[in-house]
Design a protein around this motif. Sequence first.
Motif, PDB file in Angstrom:
ATOM      1  N   LEU A  87      81.867   2.880  11.210  1.00 44.24           N
ATOM      2  CA  LEU A  87      80.827   2.292  11.943  1.00 44.24           C
ATOM      3  C   LEU A  87      80.392   3.236  13.111  1.00 44.24           C
ATOM      4  N   VAL A  88      81.447   3.985  13.408  1.00 41.06           N
ATOM      5  CA  VAL A  88      81.334   5.169  14.517  1.00 41.06           C
ATOM      6  C   VAL A  88      80.061   6.070  13.905  1.00 41.06           C
ATOM      7  N   LEU A  89      80.588   6.418  12.594  1.00 42.69           N
ATOM      8  CA  LEU A  89      79.605   7.615  11.863  1.00 42.69           C
ATOM      9  C   LEU A  89      78.278   6.721  11.761  1.00 42.69           C
ATOM     10  N   VAL A  90      78.016   5.561  11.321  1.00 41.44           N
ATOM     11  CA  VAL A  90      76.792   5.077  10.960  1.00 41.44           C
ATOM     12  C   VAL A  90      75.851   5.035  12.468  1.00 41.44           C
ATOM     13  N   GLN A  91      76.505   4.583  13.302  1.00 39.52           N
ATOM     14  CA  GLN A  91      75.814   4.471  14.675  1.00 39.52           C
ATOM     15  C   GLN A  91      75.721   5.563  14.992  1.00 39.52           C
ATOM     16  N   SER A  92      76.347   6.821  14.890  1.00 35.58           N
ATOM     17  CA  SER A  92      75.762   8.274  15.521  1.00 35.58           C
ATOM     18  C   SER A  92      74.862   8.680  14.749  1.00 35.58           C
ATOM     19  N   GLN A 101      69.893   0.012  14.209  1.00 34.17           N
ATOM     20  CA  GLN A 101      69.325   1.470  14.409  1.00 34.17           C
ATOM     21  C   GLN A 101      68.229   1.466  15.518  1.00 34.17           C
ATOM     22  N   ASN A 102      67.736   0.020  15.649  1.00 33.10           N
ATOM     23  CA  ASN A 102      66.842  -0.249  16.828  1.00 33.10           C
ATOM     24  C   ASN A 102      67.578   0.016  18.156  1.00 33.10           C
ATOM     25  N   ALA A 103      68.568  -0.615  18.264  1.00 33.25           N
ATOM     26  CA  ALA A 103      69.265  -0.144  19.459  1.00 33.25           C
ATOM     27  C   ALA A 103      69.926   1.188  19.737  1.00 33.25           C
ATOM     28  N   ALA A 104      70.723   1.563  18.491  1.00 28.65           N
ATOM     29  CA  ALA A 104      71.448   2.999  18.585  1.00 28.65           C
ATOM     30  C   ALA A 104      70.658   4.003  18.988  1.00 28.65           C
ATOM     31  N   ARG A 105      69.070   4.024  18.251  1.00 27.59           N
ATOM     32  CA  ARG A 105      68.522   5.010  18.625  1.00 27.59           C
ATOM     33  C   ARG A 105      68.133   5.355  20.238  1.00 27.59           C
ATOM     34  N   LEU A 106      68.264   4.258  20.991  1.00 29.68           N
ATOM     35  CA  LEU A 106      68.266   4.487  22.566  1.00 29.68           C
ATOM     36  C   LEU A 106      69.527   4.900  23.189  1.00 29.68           C
ATOM     37  N   ALA A 107      70.660   4.984  22.461  1.00 29.52           N
ATOM     38  CA  ALA A 107      71.767   5.411  23.136  1.00 29.52           C
ATOM     39  C   ALA A 107      71.863   7.001  23.757  1.00 29.52           C
ATOM     40  N   PRO A 108      72.498   7.161  24.705  1.00 36.03           N
ATOM     41  CA  PRO A 108      72.617   8.474  25.130  1.00 36.03           C
ATOM     42  C   PRO A 108      73.328   9.513  24.153  1.00 36.03           C
ATOM     43  N   ASP A 166      77.174  10.282  23.645  1.00 42.04           N
ATOM     44  CA  ASP A 166      78.139   9.408  22.919  1.00 42.04           C
ATOM     45  C   ASP A 166      78.074   9.848  21.487  1.00 42.04           C
ATOM     46  N   PHE A 167      77.676  10.906  21.021  1.00 45.05           N
ATOM     47  CA  PHE A 167      77.561  11.263  19.537  1.00 45.05           C
ATOM     48  C   PHE A 167      79.132  11.381  19.133  1.00 45.05           C
ATOM     49  N   LEU A 168      79.369  10.496  18.032  1.00 43.47           N
ATOM     50  CA  LEU A 168      80.614  10.601  17.361  1.00 43.47           C
ATOM     51  C   LEU A 168      81.992  10.253  18.258  1.00 43.47           C
ATOM     52  N   SER A 169      81.523   9.442  19.352  1.00 42.62           N
ATOM     53  CA  SER A 169      82.470   9.258  20.203  1.00 42.62           C
ATOM     54  C   SER A 169      82.917   7.355  20.227  1.00 42.62           C
ATOM     55  N   PRO A 170      83.786   6.730  20.172  1.00 42.51           N
ATOM     56  CA  PRO A 170      84.083   5.408  20.190  1.00 42.51           C
ATOM     57  C   PRO A 170      83.419   5.032  21.444  1.00 42.51           C
ATOM     58  N   ARG A 171      83.086   5.948  22.469  1.00 42.21           N
ATOM     59  CA  ARG A 171      82.365   5.161  23.586  1.00 42.21           C
ATOM     60  C   ARG A 171      80.805   4.477  23.146  1.00 42.21           C
ATOM     61  N   LEU A 172      80.412   5.276  22.030  1.00 43.51           N
ATOM     62  CA  LEU A 172      79.169   4.841  21.743  1.00 43.51           C
ATOM     63  C   LEU A 172      79.059   3.066  21.310  1.00 43.51           C
ATOM     64  N   LEU A 173      80.304   2.678  20.713  1.00 46.98           N
ATOM     65  CA  LEU A 173      80.409   1.363  20.490  1.00 46.98           C
ATOM     66  C   LEU A 173      80.417   0.555  21.803  1.00 46.98           C
ATOM     67  N   LEU A 174      81.355   1.176  22.609  1.00 46.10           N
ATOM     68  CA  LEU A 174      81.239   0.283  24.140  1.00 46.10           C
ATOM     69  C   LEU A 174      79.901   0.363  24.726  1.00 46.10           C
ATOM     70  N   ASP A 175      79.091   1.442  24.632  1.00 45.77           N
ATOM     71  CA  ASP A 175      77.708   1.094  25.080  1.00 45.77           C
ATOM     72  C   ASP A 175      76.795   0.261  24.691  1.00 45.77           C
ATOM     73  N   LEU A 176      77.156   0.432  23.450  1.00 43.01           N
ATOM     74  CA  LEU A 176      76.366  -0.718  22.257  1.00 43.01           C
ATOM     75  C   LEU A 176      76.473  -1.969  22.642  1.00 43.01           C
ATOM     76  N   VAL A 177      77.675  -2.330  22.808  1.00 38.88           N
ATOM     77  CA  VAL A 177      78.155  -3.739  22.647  1.00 38.88           C
ATOM     78  C   VAL A 177      77.486  -4.427  23.876  1.00 38.88           C
ATOM     79  N   ARG A 178      76.736  -3.652  24.749  1.00 40.24           N
ATOM     80  CA  ARG A 178      75.921  -4.407  25.836  1.00 40.24           C
ATOM     81  C   ARG A 178      74.560  -4.838  25.434  1.00 40.24           C
ATOM     82  N   VAL A 179      74.172  -4.269  24.108  1.00 44.83           N
ATOM     83  CA  VAL A 179      72.556  -4.653  23.820  1.00 44.83           C
ATOM     84  C   VAL A 179      72.745  -5.677  22.734  1.00 44.83           C
TER      85      VAL A 179
END
Length: 295
Positions: free
Chosen positions: A212-217, A24-31, A34-47
């Motif tokens: 995982l996509v639901l939780v990170q969103s 959550q510390n990392a995901a809260r900073l995502a754009p 990316d909400f409910l998109s697999p792209r969210l995981l691709l962005d977060l994997v860089r953190v």
Amino acid sequence: MPVTVLLLSVGAACCLGFGFVLQQNAARLAPLSDFLSPRLLLDLVRVPRWLAGIGLMVCGMALGAVALGHGEVTLVEPLLATNLLFALALSRHQTGQRLGRQGWAGLALLAGGVTAFIVAGRPHGGTAVTDPVRHWLIIGVMLGGALLLTAYAKRSRLSAGPALLALAAGLLYGVQDALTRVSGQRLSADGWAGLLAGWQPYGVVALGVAGLVLVQSAFETAPLRMSLPALTAAQPLAGIACGVGFLGDRLHTDAGALAWEAGGLLGIVVGVVLLGLHPAMPRGGAAGEREFQRA
């Protein structure tokens, strides 16, 4: 209760709790795009912090899978719900907040609820239900509920959305735990060939990715206390429903035992909510792409 199952389950809860906070510390900073998109995981994997959180979650899931191989779902699931205690411990370390009355009350209710449910119910194995209609009916209800919750969350993503997504993910993870138990049994009985010939291991992977996509969103759009209580409460309830529904798990069903079991589950849910809403839980929602890239 087998000591091995207790240690594995609590170890899994520890890894999951710590992992959720780091995610959550990392995901809260995502754009928010990316909400409910697999792209969210691709962005977060860089953190790096998110990767550390995922690593802990994978360790927790592995320990949980081993625990499910040695104990019933109805025994392991309540113990996994204690992940919130470890999440709160790490959050308190980050924020310096005291437990206070709310924290101690939540801790007592969660621990007491888990103890009451296990002691009164005495979960034990039985004969699994072979009727595929019953299997798919229970699984279908869980997956259908998750789809409905997700659809409504898309319409209210900054209000009730995070809690609804967490509830949906909890339902998916509960089914995933049940299928993990079945996969472990197939592996023990038929080896890798028998395991890979069935659909259950692929279901475990698909549910894991979707969850995982639901939780990170949910983590992306709201503070942890808006989502983690719902996730932590829904997963054991869904897992217990699957365990009793078609895995053959048995609980004591006399009037006194049922009363204590119901009280224990209620204590778990209320304790989870109190701890999840504690001021020590991380704050903040999505912060935008510039901050995310700096993280």
